[in-house]
Design a protein around this motif. Structure first.
Motif, short mmCIF file in Angstrom:
data_model
loop_
_atom_site.label_atom_id
_atom_site.label_comp_id
_atom_site.label_asym_id
_atom_site.label_seq_id
_atom_site.Cartn_x
_atom_site.Cartn_y
_atom_site.Cartn_z
N VAL A 171 0.87 -1.17 0.00
CA VAL A 171 0.00 0.00 0.00
C VAL A 171 0.91 1.22 0.00
O VAL A 171 1.65 1.45 0.95
CB VAL A 171 -0.92 0.02 1.23
CG1 VAL A 171 -1.85 1.21 1.16
CG2 VAL A 171 -1.70 -1.26 1.32
N ASN A 172 0.86 1.97 -1.07
CA ASN A 172 1.76 3.11 -1.22
C ASN A 172 0.97 4.41 -1.07
O ASN A 172 -0.24 4.41 -1.05
CB ASN A 172 2.42 3.04 -2.60
CG ASN A 172 3.76 3.73 -2.62
OD1 ASN A 172 4.12 4.46 -1.70
ND2 ASN A 172 4.51 3.49 -3.68
N ARG A 173 1.69 5.52 -0.95
CA ARG A 173 1.04 6.82 -0.92
C ARG A 173 1.19 7.49 -2.28
O ARG A 173 2.03 7.12 -3.08
CB ARG A 173 1.65 7.71 0.17
CG ARG A 173 1.28 7.32 1.59
CD ARG A 173 -0.20 7.57 1.87
NE ARG A 173 -0.59 8.92 1.49
CZ ARG A 173 -0.40 10.00 2.24
NH1 ARG A 173 0.16 9.88 3.43
NH2 ARG A 173 -0.77 11.19 1.82
N ASP A 174 0.35 8.50 -2.52
CA ASP A 174 0.40 9.22 -3.78
C ASP A 174 1.64 10.11 -3.85
O ASP A 174 2.28 10.37 -2.83
CB ASP A 174 -0.85 10.08 -3.94
CG ASP A 174 -1.04 10.98 -2.73
OD1 ASP A 174 -1.33 10.45 -1.65
OD2 ASP A 174 -0.86 12.20 -2.86
N GLU A 175 1.95 10.58 -5.04
CA GLU A 175 3.21 11.32 -5.21
C GLU A 175 3.18 12.70 -4.58
O GLU A 175 4.21 13.36 -4.47
CB GLU A 175 3.57 11.40 -6.70
CG GLU A 175 3.75 10.01 -7.29
CD GLU A 175 4.69 9.97 -8.47
OE1 GLU A 175 5.60 10.81 -8.55
OE2 GLU A 175 4.53 9.07 -9.31
#
Lengths: 309, 268
Positions: A177-181
């Motif tokens: 689960v990544n975060r937006d740029e």
């Protein structure tokens, strides 16, 4: 015929053509709607134009990092109670959005959980660090993995390690689960852990700290990273587990002493030196009233306690 | 006069967006933009092919799920339901059209996603969740328009069918629905327009990974969801790319409207 006029409003103007002969009033209503929409479109432009010219009145806009939101909001509430007639608007869209907003003049303070990039600091932004923070790597509480090394983390988030059994866990696929740029947390994590390696582009991207926490708390194979302050279940009853990194448990003490490897400062950016109300608000955030209660309660480390950055 | 204003507004919006998007053609190259496979704003790489694919996957999957449901509803409302039942079901369907899309998205992320995550062992973001959410969203559009098409079939045709000894089902199947097929197709295309442009609900359940999906429960992104995600912080070429994506969407919906126009001509 059944209630045609009623439905005319529900559906779009494209409907109008087949029934042109029977429903003149509907068509007229739709045209009026179209004009109204165009009017709104134009006026929204005008309004944003006004907002950017607004700077001296008793209102300040604070915009940016979702990590800093709890500090900025609580401080704003107390600040507004103490100073009648002053309003502080706080919003969180991500650190990059905050820096963009303060550069464009639509916010007086841009909050950011990452440093300003070179091209951003050229815009004349003044940085006031307001607290220190660790980034915790979180997994589902059912996950038996308790420690990951920096290089394992890097390989997981780059998509090279894809199964938990490769790092001593169950035979289960790793869901990143990544975060937006726009996220400062992502930027800091990228700098401190990924060391310029690219994130796995197929990872899920969520636009907020809370969402990452929520998803990881409910999916058994998930891994994500959030600010240390958000690990404890303050507002919800769903829990996540923060793993140790290189054998160091993430805590306020290890972040403050600099032994926990993923630490960073939280920033307030202003265009030029802060003055007037903006300065008062920033000073208030830096005062012991906020630092010793709100900042600590939110799980961050007061600016005075250092933190080896 | 009003019509003129509406046309002018559309033309102005198109001109503005096109003008803002133009540098992508000169600075980046339309070929690289449309056929590039990597979208990464931090490295100034703006290939939107995975996003176009994502939009197409979302749209066609939702149509596949939603159309039978919607046409079934329409047939039920126009051919089978008694006036009493109809007076309850129709407002219910219409109400579905009035629910804001963020509510659908919220439902998708809070109820549907954990459910799908539980059954598939993934995060629950991805095509499957999006299809279900979108299918429900396009049902009212397709159902109400299809019902109109069915109702516009003269009663005499049904009576002729019954007179030949056909049952209700045979009449619906073999006579009424085929007679209304252009109208129903029309409705499906408008539903498609809704699915392709839907943003908020999709943003919440799609997972937002700008890649070709690796399965129906793997995260991916669509043109609209990527625009929303990147809008708050985009500057320079990045913002230009977002405007160019808007132009793509504009072109798609123009093609859809064109298709509807041609179909209406066919029907006349």
């Amino acid at each position: 015929m059944h209630s045609r006029d009623h439905r005319q409003i529900l559906l779009s103007s494209r409907r109008a053509r087949p029934h042109r002969k029977t429903c003149g009033s509907g068509v007229r209503a739709l045209r009026a709607l179209g004009i109204l929409a165009a009017g709104l479109f134009v006026s929204s432009f005008l309004l944003t134009g006004c907002a950017s010219g607004l700077r001296n009145v008793s209102q300040i806009t604070v915009s940016g990092s979702t990590t800093i939101l709890p500090i900025a909001e609580q401080a704003a509430e107390t600040f507004m109670q103490q100073k009648q007639g002053v309003s502080v608007l706080v919003s969180g869209l991500g650190s990059s959005a905050g820096i963009e907003a303060v550069s464009a003049g639509t916010a007086q303070i841009g909050t950011s959980s990452r440093d300003a990039k070179a091209e951003e600091s050229n815009l004349g932004l003044v940085d006031t660090p307001i607290a220190y923070d660790g980034i915790a790597v979180i997994v589902n509480p059912s996950n038996p993995v308790n420690n990951l090394t920096s290089s394992q983390l890097r390989d997981i988030f780059a998509g090279k390690i894809t199964n938990w059994k490769e790092v001593g866990g169950k035979d289960e696929r790793i869901s990143i689960v990544n975060r937006d740029e726009a996220s400062g947390t992502r930027e800091a994590f990228s700098k401190l852990v990924m060391k310029s390696q690219a994130f796995d582009p197929a990872a899920a991207v969520l636009p907020g700290t809370g969402q990452v926490r929520d998803v990881v708390a409910r999916a058994s194979g998930a891994i994500g990273y959030i600010s240390l302050g958000f690990v404890k279940p303050r507002f919800t009853n769903v829990t996540v587990k923060a793993v140790s990194v290189d054998g160091v448990e993430p805590s306020e003490a290890t972040v403050a002493s600099g032994t926990y490897p993923i630490g960073r400062a939280l920033h307030f950016f202003t265009k030029g030196q802060p003055t007037g109300l903006v300065k008062e608000y920033i000073d208030f955030v830096l005062s012991s009233q906020i630092q010793d209660s709100v900042v600590i309660d939110a799980g961050f480390i007061p600016i005075a306690n250092g933190g080896k950055q | 006069m009003c019509a003129f204003a509406a046309v002018l507004a559309v033309a102005l919006i198109f001109l503005f967006v096109g003008w803002k998007a133009w540098p992508i053609a000169t600075d980046y190259g339309i070929g690289n933009f449309v056929f590039g496979k990597v979208w990464s704003s931090s490295t100034n790489t703006f290939g939107i092919l995975p996003l176009i694919a994502g939009s197409a996957i979302v749209t066609f999957g939702a149509l596949l799920l939603g159309t039978p449901l919607a046409v079934g509803t329409a047939v039920f409302l126009s051919e089978i339901a008694s006036p009493r039942v109809r007076s309850i079901v129709r407002p219910a369907v219409e109400l579905l059209a009035g629910v804001p899309s963020v509510i659908y998205g919220f439902f998708g992320i809070v109820m549907l996603r954990p459910l799908i995550a539980h059954f598939t062992g993934s995060l629950g973001f991805g095509a499957l969740t999006t299809w279900i959410v979108l299918a429900v969203m396009i049902v009212p559009t397709i159902a109400t328009l299809s019902e109109d098409a069915l109702r516009s079939i003269p009663l005499g045709i049904r009576e002729a069918s019954y007179a030949m000894g056909a049952t209700t089902w045979q009449t619906i199947y073999k006579v009424v629905v085929p007679a209304a097929k252009i109208g129903i197709f029309d409705a499906v295309i408008l539903g498609m327009g809704r699915a392709i442009g839907e943003t908020m609900a999709v943003l919440m359940v799609v997972g937002n990974a700008p890649v070709f999906p690796k399965g129906i429960t793997a995260p991916f992104a669509t043109l609209t969801s990527q625009i929303v995600l990147d809008m708050p912080y985009s500057i320079g070429l990045h913002r230009t790319a977002l405007f160019a994506m808007a132009v793509m969407l504009f072109v798609f919906s123009m093609l859809l409207v064109l298709a509807v126009r041609l179909l209406s001509k066919l029907r006349d």
